[in-house]
Motif scaffolding. Structure first.
Motif, PDB file in Angstrom:
ATOM      1  N   LYS A  62       1.980   1.696  -3.486  1.00  0.00           N
ATOM      2  CA  LYS A  62       0.828   2.103  -4.297  1.00  0.00           C
ATOM      3  C   LYS A  62       0.495   3.580  -4.092  1.00  0.00           C
ATOM      4  O   LYS A  62       0.210   4.304  -5.045  1.00  0.00           O
ATOM      5  CB  LYS A  62      -0.380   1.233  -3.955  1.00  0.00           C
ATOM      6  N   ASN A  63       0.558   4.038  -2.847  1.00  0.00           N
ATOM      7  CA  ASN A  63       0.210   5.436  -2.540  1.00  0.00           C
ATOM      8  C   ASN A  63       1.341   6.415  -2.842  1.00  0.00           C
ATOM      9  O   ASN A  63       1.079   7.577  -3.134  1.00  0.00           O
ATOM     10  CB  ASN A  63      -0.200   5.566  -1.072  1.00  0.00           C
ATOM     11  N   GLY A  64       2.574   5.954  -2.749  1.00  0.00           N
ATOM     12  CA  GLY A  64       3.691   6.884  -2.867  1.00  0.00           C
ATOM     13  C   GLY A  64       4.416   6.898  -4.183  1.00  0.00           C
ATOM     14  O   GLY A  64       5.077   7.871  -4.525  1.00  0.00           O
TER      15      GLY A  64
ATOM     16  N   ALA B 220       0.837  -1.207   0.000  1.00  0.00           N
ATOM     17  CA  ALA B 220       0.000   0.000   0.000  1.00  0.00           C
ATOM     18  C   ALA B 220       0.870   1.255   0.000  1.00  0.00           C
ATOM     19  O   ALA B 220       0.530   2.251  -0.648  1.00  0.00           O
ATOM     20  CB  ALA B 220      -0.927   0.002   1.205  1.00  0.00           C
ATOM     21  N   ASN B 221       1.992   1.210   0.708  1.00  0.00           N
ATOM     22  CA  ASN B 221       2.908   2.342   0.741  1.00  0.00           C
ATOM     23  C   ASN B 221       3.452   2.644  -0.656  1.00  0.00           C
ATOM     24  O   ASN B 221       3.517   3.802  -1.067  1.00  0.00           O
ATOM     25  CB  ASN B 221       4.062   2.059   1.719  1.00  0.00           C
TER      26      ASN B 221
END
Length: 195
Positions: free
Chosen positions: A130-132, A127-128
């Motif tokens: 994917k978001n960053g 997720a990190n």
């Protein structure tokens, strides 16, 4: 090189000699020093009250992860384009850097930063990224072509990794300082809401 002092010329000659003789070790050490110094600089610029262990962790990341990975990624690119010249080669190098090297390096960076911050669950690490990754790539897609064009025009390929390490130091210090300032502000706002 007329604008460089005698000490600067001597250091550059010493550095380039080591870069030619032991490129992986020299690039890894360069990345380690710059990564540690980047974290120190970002902590100071952001107003962090007390320096923390991330300076050492970032130096280790540069020495053992970023430096060697960058070295091997650029070695692959240099082998792909070895002996070839012309504008199509320069465009190919730009595409390779922006579509292969940059996403890999940024994904590894985001993963390492999350792990240094204590994240261990694969779903959270994913997720990190994917978001960053996209916001980071957008900036990289501006910085990388400009730095690559500069390197292609003015630097021998053997000096590209240290040059890109320096560019990454400036870019990383800016991004790291911005994130730290945001976190400090958020913590202050959260504290103010409690009162």
């Amino acid at each position: 090189m007329s604008g460089i002092s005698a000490n600067g010329k001597a250091f550059l000659a010493w550095y380039l000699t080591h870069l030619a003789a032991t490129p992986l070790r020299t690039k890894a050490c360069t990345s380690g020093v710059l990564s540690g110094f980047q974290e120190l600089t970002a902590q100071k610029l952001s107003g962090v009250k007390q320096l923390d262990k991330r300076i050492i962790q970032m130096a280790a990341y540069g020495l053992f992860v970023s430096g060697p990975l960058s070295h091997f990624m650029y070695e692959i690119m240099n082998k792909i384009f070895a002996g070839k010249t012309g504008s199509s080669v320069k465009i190919g190098q730009l595409l390779f850097q922006n579509l292969v090297i940059s996403p890999v390096m940024n994904s590894v960076y985001l993963t390492a930063m999350a792990m240094i911050a204590g994240v261990r669950e694969p779903a959270k690490l994913k997720a990190n990224i994917k978001n960053g990754l996209l916001p980071m790539q957008k900036v990289s897609w501006i910085v990388s072509p400009l730095s690559m064009l500069f390197a292609q025009r003015f630097l021998p390929p053997t000096t590209w990794v240290p040059f890109f390490n320096f560019v990454a130091f400036i870019f990383g210090t800016y991004m790291n300082t911005k994130i730290k300032r945001r976190r400090i502000r958020e913590a202050q706002e959260a504290e103010a809401k409690k009162q």
